[in-house]
Design a protein around this motif. Structure first.
Motif, mmCIF file in Angstrom:
data_model
loop_
_atom_site.group_PDB
_atom_site.id
_atom_site.type_symbol
_atom_site.label_atom_id
_atom_site.label_comp_id
_atom_site.label_asym_id
_atom_site.label_seq_id
_atom_site.Cartn_x
_atom_site.Cartn_y
_atom_site.Cartn_z
ATOM 1 N N LYS A 45 0.826 -1.212 0.000
ATOM 2 C CA LYS A 45 0.000 0.000 0.000
ATOM 3 C C LYS A 45 0.860 1.262 0.000
ATOM 4 C CE LYS A 45 -3.291 -2.725 2.508
ATOM 5 N NZ LYS A 45 -3.738 -3.116 3.841
ATOM 6 N N LEU A 205 -12.421 8.707 7.135
ATOM 7 C CA LEU A 205 -11.803 8.251 5.896
ATOM 8 C C LEU A 205 -12.501 8.821 4.662
ATOM 9 C CD1 LEU A 205 -10.996 4.521 6.799
ATOM 10 C CD2 LEU A 205 -9.509 6.530 6.939
ATOM 11 N N GLU A 206 -13.776 9.199 4.801
ATOM 12 C CA GLU A 206 -14.494 9.798 3.676
ATOM 13 C C GLU A 206 -13.924 11.170 3.300
ATOM 14 O OE1 GLU A 206 -18.565 9.896 4.818
ATOM 15 O OE2 GLU A 206 -18.897 7.745 4.421
ATOM 16 N N ASP A 211 -5.926 8.697 -3.896
ATOM 17 C CA ASP A 211 -5.530 7.323 -3.558
ATOM 18 C C ASP A 211 -4.171 7.237 -2.879
ATOM 19 O OD1 ASP A 211 -3.920 7.994 -5.661
ATOM 20 O OD2 ASP A 211 -4.299 6.179 -6.837
ATOM 21 N N PRO A 228 -10.427 -0.543 7.058
ATOM 22 C CA PRO A 228 -10.436 -1.120 5.707
ATOM 23 C C PRO A 228 -9.030 -1.280 5.136
ATOM 24 C CG PRO A 228 -11.012 1.203 5.607
ATOM 25 C CD PRO A 228 -10.904 0.861 7.066
ATOM 26 N N ASP A 229 -8.954 -2.048 4.057
ATOM 27 C CA ASP A 229 -7.676 -2.267 3.373
ATOM 28 C C ASP A 229 -7.060 -0.973 2.869
ATOM 29 O OD1 ASP A 229 -7.940 -4.951 3.796
ATOM 30 O OD2 ASP A 229 -8.694 -5.419 1.791
ATOM 31 N N ARG A 230 -7.873 0.041 2.722
ATOM 32 C CA ARG A 230 -7.399 1.342 2.227
ATOM 33 C C ARG A 230 -6.266 1.906 3.088
ATOM 34 N NH1 ARG A 230 -5.684 5.253 0.528
ATOM 35 N NH2 ARG A 230 -6.609 7.180 -0.230
ATOM 36 N N VAL A 231 -6.223 1.548 4.369
ATOM 37 C CA VAL A 231 -5.263 2.098 5.325
ATOM 38 C C VAL A 231 -3.973 1.281 5.287
ATOM 39 C CG1 VAL A 231 -4.817 2.546 7.775
ATOM 40 C CG2 VAL A 231 -7.075 3.030 6.792
ATOM 41 N N ARG A 271 -3.433 -6.489 6.481
ATOM 42 C CA ARG A 271 -3.424 -5.161 7.085
ATOM 43 C C ARG A 271 -2.418 -5.130 8.231
ATOM 44 N NH1 ARG A 271 -8.382 -4.374 9.646
ATOM 45 N NH2 ARG A 271 -8.259 -6.622 9.968
#
Length: 300
Positions: A45, A205-206, A211, A228-231, A271
């Motif tokens: 990431k 996070l919103e 990205d 979430p995986d976003r982090v 994660r």
């Protein structure tokens, strides 16, 4: 059969050893020892750019004699000497202990922390004790908190469900910080367990609108299953590694997950979570097997 003399010798040795362990746990480990714990986090990431060096400080619980202003200044000097890119403070600056000479006043603690320095700044979240020890904030059922205001006055940014876009060598990343998950006593609204949380993971996070990688500060690690995986990396404190830790196990951990998120670098479903052992003591002034630590994290 053991003779009476041998038994007395063994008993005496055990007694002396026990006294030594108690003295170490109450005196040497919490008051004198200070570790620099280096953590390497490699994640896809962090897709581009140079490694980021983070110094993370958690759970000061400032008071005399266990975490006085001189001790805080020592920690600050050692942190600056590591030359991190950014310094993150993970909550619980206030003591909450009864076995103290006095709690450190907010302005005195903030003044000591004001000497922290890093190219990308010093950023903080609040912990449960920063709310629990603030009677006015409890009566309001919300902020601001006295310690939060004191830190802002000396130039430390305090996140409560906020985000900030930063760059290192032209490469961006997001820093996100949650409000505390155990902030208010139960009589202030709907309860989560014993306390009411002010955290808003989704809403925080919103606010991120590209990205670039995300680093999340969350005082209690119990939020991690929802991250979430976003982090790219979640950083937490709160547990102190249990304060007493033997063979990787802590008998008491202030988490509904017990030892699962008690301490260290935890990887789960791709994660990453890093739980600091922290610096001070909560409830009782004892540490054994988990000395106070500054975490120096390199994410790449």
């Amino acid at each position: 059969m053991v003779s009476r003399r041998t038994f007395l010798k063994l008993f005496g040795a055990a007694l002396v050893g026990g006294v030594g362990v108690v003295a170490y746990a109450f005196g040497l480990e919490p008051l004198v020892r200070l570790s620099i714990t280096k953590n390497q986090v490699k994640t896809p990431k962090w897709r581009y750019g140079p490694p980021l060096r983070i110094a993370a400080l958690a759970d000061f619980h400032a008071c005399e004699p266990w975490m006085n202003a001189h001790r805080v200044r020592q920690i600050v000097a050692k942190t600056n000497a590591l030359k991190p890119d950014v310094i993150l403070l993970l909550g619980d600056y206030l003591s909450g202990m009864r076995m103290v000479f006095r709690s450190l006043p907010n302005d005195e603690l903030a003044a000591a922390l004001s000497h922290l320095s890093a190219p990308l700044g010093v950023h903080a979240i609040l912990g449960n004790h920063d709310w629990w020890e603030d009677e006015a904030a409890q009566l309001r059922g919300g902020g601001p908190t006295a310690i939060g205001d004191a830190m802002k006055k000396v130039g430390i940014s305090v996140f409560e469900n906020d985000v900030l876009r930063l760059e290192k060598a032209g490469q961006p990343f997001w820093l996100a910080g949650l409000a505390d998950q155990w902030a208010l006593f139960p009589n202030k609204g709907l309860t989560r367990g014993r306390h009411v949380g002010l955290d808003d993971l989704d809403g925080t996070l919103e606010q991120i609108d590209d990205d670039a990688p995300v680093i999340l500060m969350a005082h209690e690690p119990d939020i991690f299953p929802r991250v979430p995986d976003r982090v790219a990396l979640t950083l937490s404190g709160h547990t102190h590694g249990g304060q007493i830790r033997l063979g990787g196990y802590s008998p008491v951990v202030p988490s509904k997950y017990g030892n699962k998120y008690a301490y260290g670098h935890i990887q789960e479903n791709g994660r990453d979570l890093l739980v600091s052992g922290g610096l001070g003591c909560s409830m009782i002034p004892v540490r054994f097997g988990v000395p106070p630590e500054i975490n120096l994290i390199e994410i790449s």
